[in-house]
Design a protein around this motif. Structure first.
Motif, PDB file in Angstrom:
ATOM      1  N   LEU A 286      27.176  78.091 110.363  1.00 40.88           N
ATOM      2  CA  LEU A 286      28.581  78.187 110.621  1.00 40.88           C
ATOM      3  C   LEU A 286      29.185  78.425 109.131  1.00 40.88           C
ATOM      4  N   TYR A 287      30.465  79.188 109.000  1.00 42.80           N
ATOM      5  CA  TYR A 287      31.086  79.072 107.632  1.00 42.80           C
ATOM      6  C   TYR A 287      32.664  78.579 108.114  1.00 42.80           C
ATOM      7  N   CYS A 288      33.048  77.552 107.104  1.00 42.90           N
ATOM      8  CA  CYS A 288      34.405  77.207 107.287  1.00 42.90           C
ATOM      9  C   CYS A 288      34.868  76.734 105.767  1.00 42.90           C
ATOM     10  N   ASN A 289      35.647  76.941 105.246  1.00 46.64           N
ATOM     11  CA  ASN A 289      36.452  76.346 103.979  1.00 46.64           C
ATOM     12  C   ASN A 289      35.522  76.422 102.898  1.00 46.64           C
ATOM     13  N   ASN A 290      34.784  77.356 102.377  1.00 50.69           N
ATOM     14  CA  ASN A 290      33.851  77.526 101.482  1.00 50.69           C
ATOM     15  C   ASN A 290      32.545  76.672 101.540  1.00 50.69           C
ATOM     16  N   THR A 291      32.179  76.128 103.075  1.00 51.22           N
ATOM     17  CA  THR A 291      31.110  75.527 103.226  1.00 51.22           C
ATOM     18  C   THR A 291      30.207  76.331 104.201  1.00 51.22           C
ATOM     19  N   ILE A 292      29.084  76.575 104.034  1.00 53.72           N
ATOM     20  CA  ILE A 292      28.278  77.161 105.069  1.00 53.72           C
ATOM     21  C   ILE A 292      27.290  75.966 105.569  1.00 53.72           C
ATOM     22  N   ALA A 293      27.107  75.875 106.850  1.00 54.85           N
ATOM     23  CA  ALA A 293      26.237  74.935 107.210  1.00 54.85           C
ATOM     24  C   ALA A 293      25.000  75.789 107.962  1.00 54.85           C
TER      25      ALA A 293
ATOM     26  N   SER B 124      21.526  75.740 110.332  1.00 51.18           N
ATOM     27  CA  SER B 124      20.790  74.622 111.406  1.00 51.18           C
ATOM     28  C   SER B 124      19.461  74.269 110.569  1.00 51.18           C
ATOM     29  N   LYS B 125      19.039  73.169 110.905  1.00 52.63           N
ATOM     30  CA  LYS B 125      17.744  72.384 110.477  1.00 52.63           C
ATOM     31  C   LYS B 125      16.496  72.893 111.290  1.00 52.63           C
ATOM     32  N   LYS B 126      17.058  73.571 112.319  1.00 51.89           N
ATOM     33  CA  LYS B 126      15.902  74.061 113.255  1.00 51.89           C
ATOM     34  C   LYS B 126      15.294  75.541 112.924  1.00 51.89           C
ATOM     35  N   LEU B 127      15.863  76.093 111.823  1.00 54.11           N
ATOM     36  CA  LEU B 127      15.573  77.059 111.383  1.00 54.11           C
ATOM     37  C   LEU B 127      14.070  76.805 110.447  1.00 54.11           C
ATOM     38  N   LYS B 128      13.086  77.752 110.838  1.00 49.17           N
ATOM     39  CA  LYS B 128      11.719  77.414 110.560  1.00 49.17           C
ATOM     40  C   LYS B 128      11.302  78.053 109.142  1.00 49.17           C
ATOM     41  N   THR B 129      11.651  79.577 109.103  1.00 53.64           N
ATOM     42  CA  THR B 129      11.229  80.379 107.960  1.00 53.64           C
ATOM     43  C   THR B 129      12.119  80.454 107.041  1.00 53.64           C
ATOM     44  N   ASP B 130      11.769  80.816 105.778  1.00 48.64           N
ATOM     45  CA  ASP B 130      12.293  81.201 104.716  1.00 48.64           C
ATOM     46  C   ASP B 130      13.414  82.700 104.891  1.00 48.64           C
ATOM     47  N   ALA B 131      12.709  83.200 105.754  1.00 44.98           N
ATOM     48  CA  ALA B 131      13.433  84.606 106.050  1.00 44.98           C
ATOM     49  C   ALA B 131      14.781  84.529 107.073  1.00 44.98           C
ATOM     50  N   GLU B 132      14.429  83.575 107.976  1.00 43.23           N
ATOM     51  CA  GLU B 132      15.324  83.199 108.886  1.00 43.23           C
ATOM     52  C   GLU B 132      16.636  82.529 108.200  1.00 43.23           C
ATOM     53  N   LYS B 133      16.069  81.595 107.330  1.00 46.28           N
ATOM     54  CA  LYS B 133      17.251  80.985 106.591  1.00 46.28           C
ATOM     55  C   LYS B 133      18.068  81.892 105.707  1.00 46.28           C
ATOM     56  N   THR B 134      17.165  83.009 105.078  1.00 52.88           N
ATOM     57  CA  THR B 134      17.915  84.027 104.350  1.00 52.88           C
ATOM     58  C   THR B 134      18.891  84.860 105.103  1.00 52.88           C
ATOM     59  N   CYS B 135      18.467  85.156 106.298  1.00 53.91           N
ATOM     60  CA  CYS B 135      19.257  86.040 106.987  1.00 53.91           C
ATOM     61  C   CYS B 135      20.551  85.331 107.525  1.00 53.91           C
ATOM     62  N   VAL B 136      20.530  84.154 107.909  1.00 49.31           N
ATOM     63  CA  VAL B 136      21.505  83.481 108.356  1.00 49.31           C
ATOM     64  C   VAL B 136      22.552  83.077 107.203  1.00 49.31           C
ATOM     65  N   LEU B 137      21.937  82.821 106.052  1.00 49.49           N
ATOM     66  CA  LEU B 137      22.774  82.673 104.836  1.00 49.49           C
ATOM     67  C   LEU B 137      23.666  83.679 104.486  1.00 49.49           C
ATOM     68  N   ALA B 138      22.879  84.893 104.500  1.00 46.87           N
ATOM     69  CA  ALA B 138      23.725  86.169 104.363  1.00 46.87           C
ATOM     70  C   ALA B 138      24.628  86.298 105.009  1.00 46.87           C
ATOM     71  N   GLU B 139      24.429  86.335 106.455  1.00 47.23           N
ATOM     72  CA  GLU B 139      25.515  86.542 107.293  1.00 47.23           C
ATOM     73  C   GLU B 139      26.664  85.542 107.191  1.00 47.23           C
ATOM     74  N   GLU B 140      26.467  84.351 107.035  1.00 47.89           N
ATOM     75  CA  GLU B 140      27.682  83.128 106.748  1.00 47.89           C
ATOM     76  C   GLU B 140      28.344  83.629 105.413  1.00 47.89           C
ATOM     77  N   MET B 141      27.592  84.030 104.331  1.00 50.81           N
ATOM     78  CA  MET B 141      28.252  84.598 103.073  1.00 50.81           C
ATOM     79  C   MET B 141      29.028  85.731 103.464  1.00 50.81           C
ATOM     80  N   GLY B 142      28.673  86.559 104.447  1.00 49.46           N
ATOM     81  CA  GLY B 142      29.623  87.897 104.673  1.00 49.46           C
ATOM     82  C   GLY B 142      30.692  87.126 105.309  1.00 49.46           C
ATOM     83  N   HIS B 143      30.779  86.226 106.100  1.00 46.56           N
ATOM     84  CA  HIS B 143      31.910  85.612 106.560  1.00 46.56           C
ATOM     85  C   HIS B 143      32.890  85.231 105.527  1.00 46.56           C
TER      86      HIS B 143
END
Length: 152
Positions: free
Chosen positions: A29-36, A38-57
């Motif tokens: 999730l993205y809100c007010n210059n903070t991206i959260a 999930s701790k459930k994400l297992k791989t570096d690739a998953e984290k990278t994809c989610v972070l990129a999308e939230e940065m897109g927001h």
């Protein structure tokens, strides 16, 4: 791009990134210059994809767009995802992968540090944007089926 490099970029953009537990299947999730993320994400690739999308927001969205039955929110979601696709699966990155000897989708996803699903969606995005192929410099990138041809 590695997760760590994307974290550095987020920091330069004054975006705080935290990991937390979410209820349900929320990955980020993205809100007010903070991206959260999930701790459930297992791989570096998953984290990278989610972070990129939230940065897109961060770079493209405004307001609360959680309600996905609203057409404007759906559009903003798509714009943020497209931002992430361009960030992690850029046209020049596809050519760089080809030059490095990458020859299939699994190797390409690994080379780009993205999930195979994210790669597939990125290629669909490029096909929607450019059609079945895109020519740049001495290369032709075919999106379906995926192929990169070098012209001499």
């Amino acid at each position: 791009m590695t997760f760590e490099k994307l974290l550095d970029e987020a920091a330069k953009d004054n975006i705080n990134v935290i990991e937390m537990k979410f209820k349900g299947n929320i990955k980020g999730l993205y809100c007010n210059n903070t991206i959260a993320i999930s701790k459930k994400l297992k791989t570096d690739a998953e984290k990278t994809c989610v972070l990129a999308e939230e940065m897109g927001h961060h770079h493209t969205s405004s307001g609360n767009i959680l309600e996905q039955s609203n057409i404007n929110n759906i559009k903003q979601e798509k714009i943020a995802r497209n931002w992430a696709y361009k960030k992690l699966v850029g046209i020049t990155s596809l050519i760089r992968a080809y030059k490095s000897g990458v020859r299939n989708r699994y190797e390409l996803a690994e080379f780009l540090n993205v999930t195979e699903d994210f790669l597939e969606e990125a290629l669909k995005y490029y096909k929607e944007k450019y059609g079945t192929y895109y020519a740049i410099d001495n290369y032709v990138i075919c999106f379906d089926p995926l192929a990169i041809l070098e012209m001499f």
